[in-house]
Design an enzyme around this catalytic site. Structure first.
Site, mmCIF file in Angstrom:
data_model
loop_
_atom_site.group_PDB
_atom_site.id
_atom_site.type_symbol
_atom_site.label_atom_id
_atom_site.label_comp_id
_atom_site.label_asym_id
_atom_site.label_seq_id
_atom_site.Cartn_x
_atom_site.Cartn_y
_atom_site.Cartn_z
ATOM 1 C CB SER A 127 13.686 1.470 2.116
ATOM 2 O OG SER A 127 13.579 -0.023 2.350
ATOM 3 C CE1 TYR A 159 8.930 0.573 -0.913
ATOM 4 C CE2 TYR A 159 10.838 -0.566 -0.347
ATOM 5 C CZ TYR A 159 9.870 0.334 0.006
ATOM 6 O OH TYR A 159 9.744 0.767 1.458
HETATM 7 P P1 NAD Z 1 1.602 1.866 4.984
HETATM 8 O O1 NAD Z 1 1.427 1.067 3.487
HETATM 9 O O2 NAD Z 1 0.884 1.667 6.030
HETATM 10 O O3 NAD Z 1 1.680 3.309 4.505
HETATM 11 C C1 NAD Z 1 1.798 4.014 3.170
HETATM 12 C C2 NAD Z 1 1.254 5.325 3.128
HETATM 13 O O4 NAD Z 1 1.582 5.924 1.914
HETATM 14 C C3 NAD Z 1 -0.361 5.196 3.476
HETATM 15 O O5 NAD Z 1 -0.569 6.290 4.469
HETATM 16 C C4 NAD Z 1 -1.061 5.713 2.067
HETATM 17 O O6 NAD Z 1 -2.246 6.393 2.389
HETATM 18 C C5 NAD Z 1 0.228 6.501 1.395
HETATM 19 N N1 NAD Z 1 -0.186 6.334 -0.011
HETATM 20 C C6 NAD Z 1 0.350 5.163 -0.907
HETATM 21 N N2 NAD Z 1 0.025 5.641 -2.054
HETATM 22 C C7 NAD Z 1 -0.529 6.927 -2.105
HETATM 23 C C8 NAD Z 1 -0.808 7.911 -3.151
HETATM 24 N N3 NAD Z 1 -0.781 7.683 -4.524
HETATM 25 N N4 NAD Z 1 -1.052 9.175 -2.711
HETATM 26 C C9 NAD Z 1 -1.307 9.698 -1.696
HETATM 27 N N5 NAD Z 1 -0.645 8.711 -0.516
HETATM 28 C C10 NAD Z 1 -0.173 7.489 -0.821
HETATM 29 O O7 NAD Z 1 3.237 1.385 4.863
HETATM 30 P P2 NAD Z 1 4.315 2.358 5.909
HETATM 31 O O8 NAD Z 1 5.385 1.275 6.554
HETATM 32 O O9 NAD Z 1 3.722 2.859 7.029
HETATM 33 O O10 NAD Z 1 4.870 3.184 4.809
HETATM 34 C C11 NAD Z 1 5.162 4.377 4.890
HETATM 35 C C12 NAD Z 1 6.767 4.809 4.319
HETATM 36 O O11 NAD Z 1 7.603 3.881 5.131
HETATM 37 C C13 NAD Z 1 6.558 4.457 2.809
HETATM 38 O O12 NAD Z 1 7.371 5.082 2.079
HETATM 39 C C14 NAD Z 1 7.361 2.883 2.890
HETATM 40 O O13 NAD Z 1 7.830 2.794 1.649
HETATM 41 C C15 NAD Z 1 8.417 3.411 3.940
HETATM 42 N N6 NAD Z 1 8.993 2.128 4.491
HETATM 43 C C16 NAD Z 1 8.385 1.168 5.412
HETATM 44 C C17 NAD Z 1 9.283 0.177 5.923
HETATM 45 C C18 NAD Z 1 8.535 -0.951 6.633
HETATM 46 O O14 NAD Z 1 9.104 -2.055 7.046
HETATM 47 N N7 NAD Z 1 7.044 -0.943 7.029
HETATM 48 C C19 NAD Z 1 10.394 -0.057 5.959
HETATM 49 C C20 NAD Z 1 10.949 1.081 4.897
HETATM 50 C C21 NAD Z 1 10.301 1.941 4.563
#
Ligand code: NAD
Length: 257
Positions: free
Chosen positions: A149, A162
């Site tokens: 991130s 986080y």
């Molecule tokens: P999102 O919330 O749509 O996806 C999160 C995913 O994690 C979901 O598919 C959910 O099912 C899974 N998840 C959460 N808790 C879980 C658990 N206990 N067991 C199994 N699966 C679980 O959001 P996203 O943005 O697609 O996030 C994906 C990754 O990207 C994450 O690690 C997030 O921290 C990271 N991220 C996102 C951003 C952003 O701006 N969206 C930026 C940097 C990093």
């Protein structure tokens, strides 16, 4: 083998955690389009990604990654369905937003468990599986890609667990690479910038925060799951066999500001 052939994932098998939404769908789509089969893991019973990619190429298992309990089942399910594992994407992640002065133990533990503890022990178990599989001279033995991130580099606001978890992802990516590169295993991470997914729903709904974030992104827009697909395929493919322990930002220029 031409350079473009090195980007092909034909015949490879990937595990993608958090595959039901957002970036996890982007990773799954990228790998299937590049020729791989994917086992998705999610704590939701969603069939959306399978409907998008087809059951012959994408299978999924429901598992709660806030504990280590499902790790063996995830690996065995992948082996039963597809016979091997070549790529692991540690994408599942949660975020909890609370003022740091009142931040709760529950919000600390949940985020650290999903984003960091399970990520490490799933990587360790998959690396053991890579080492059991027959090595082919000159080819990678396996690829581990974790999702870091901007908060692997910065402090953030109201998100201490986080930030701790994503800073740890960047650090342990280097540790794992330092020990496993000699075994032909590539461990790297992708640090997405601000992407339009569920993770940032609250930020995008807050007009002031949303405007402040957009003003700071040189590309002038939020990222999308499609934006990580090229870097994902690169890090999963033979084209990145000498890339070890690095976290690549896919951020529209955010970190350069
Ligand atoms: P999102 O919330 O749509 O996806 C999160 C995913 O994690 C979901 O598919 C959910 O099912 C899974 N998840 C959460 N808790 C879980 C658990 N206990 N067991 C199994 N699966 C679980 O959001 P996203 O943005 O697609 O996030 C994906 C990754 O990207 C994450 O690690 C997030 O921290 C990271 N991220 C996102 C951003 C952003 O701006 N969206 C930026 C940097 C990093």
């Amino acid at each position: 083998m031409s350079i473009l052939d090195k980007f092909s994932l034909t015949g490879k098998v990937a595990i993608v955690t958090g595959s039901d939404t957002g970036l996890g769908q982007g990773f799954s789509k990228a790998f299937v389009e590049a020729g791989a089969k994917v086992l998705g893991v999610s704590n939701m019973p969603s069939t959306a990604t399978q409907e998008m990619l087809g059951a012959d190429k994408f299978q999924f298992i429901q598992a709660d990654l806030s504990t280590l309990d499902p790790i063996d089942t995830v690996i065995n399910t992948c082996l039963e369905k597809f016979g091997r594992i070549d790529i692991l994407v540690n994408n599942a992640g949660v975020i909890k937003r609370e003022d740091t002065i009142d931040f709760s133990v529950a919000s600390w533990d949940l985020v650290m468990n999903v984003n960091c503890r399970t990520l490490f022990f799933l990587s360790q178990a998959v690396a053991k599986q890579f080492m059991k599989q027959e090595a082919v001279e000159g080819k990678s033995r396996g690829k581990i890609i974790s999702v870091a991130s901007m908060l692997s580099y910065q402090g953030g606001i109201r998100v201490p667990s986080y930030t701790a978890s994503k800073s740890a992802v960047k650090g342990i990516t280097m540790t794992m690479a330092n020990e496993w590169a000699k075994d032909g295993i590539n461990v790297n991470a992708i640090a997405p910038g601000y992407m339009a997914t569920n993770n940032t729903k609250a930020l995008r709904a807050d007009a002031d925060r949303s405007e402040a974030i957009l003003d700071r992104i040189p590309a002038g827009r939020w990222g999308t799951p499609d934006d990580i697909m090229g870097t994902a395929v690169f890090l999963a493919s033979e084209a990145s066999n000498y890339v070890n322990g690095f976290t690549i930002a896919v951020d529209g220029g955010w970190l350069g500001r």
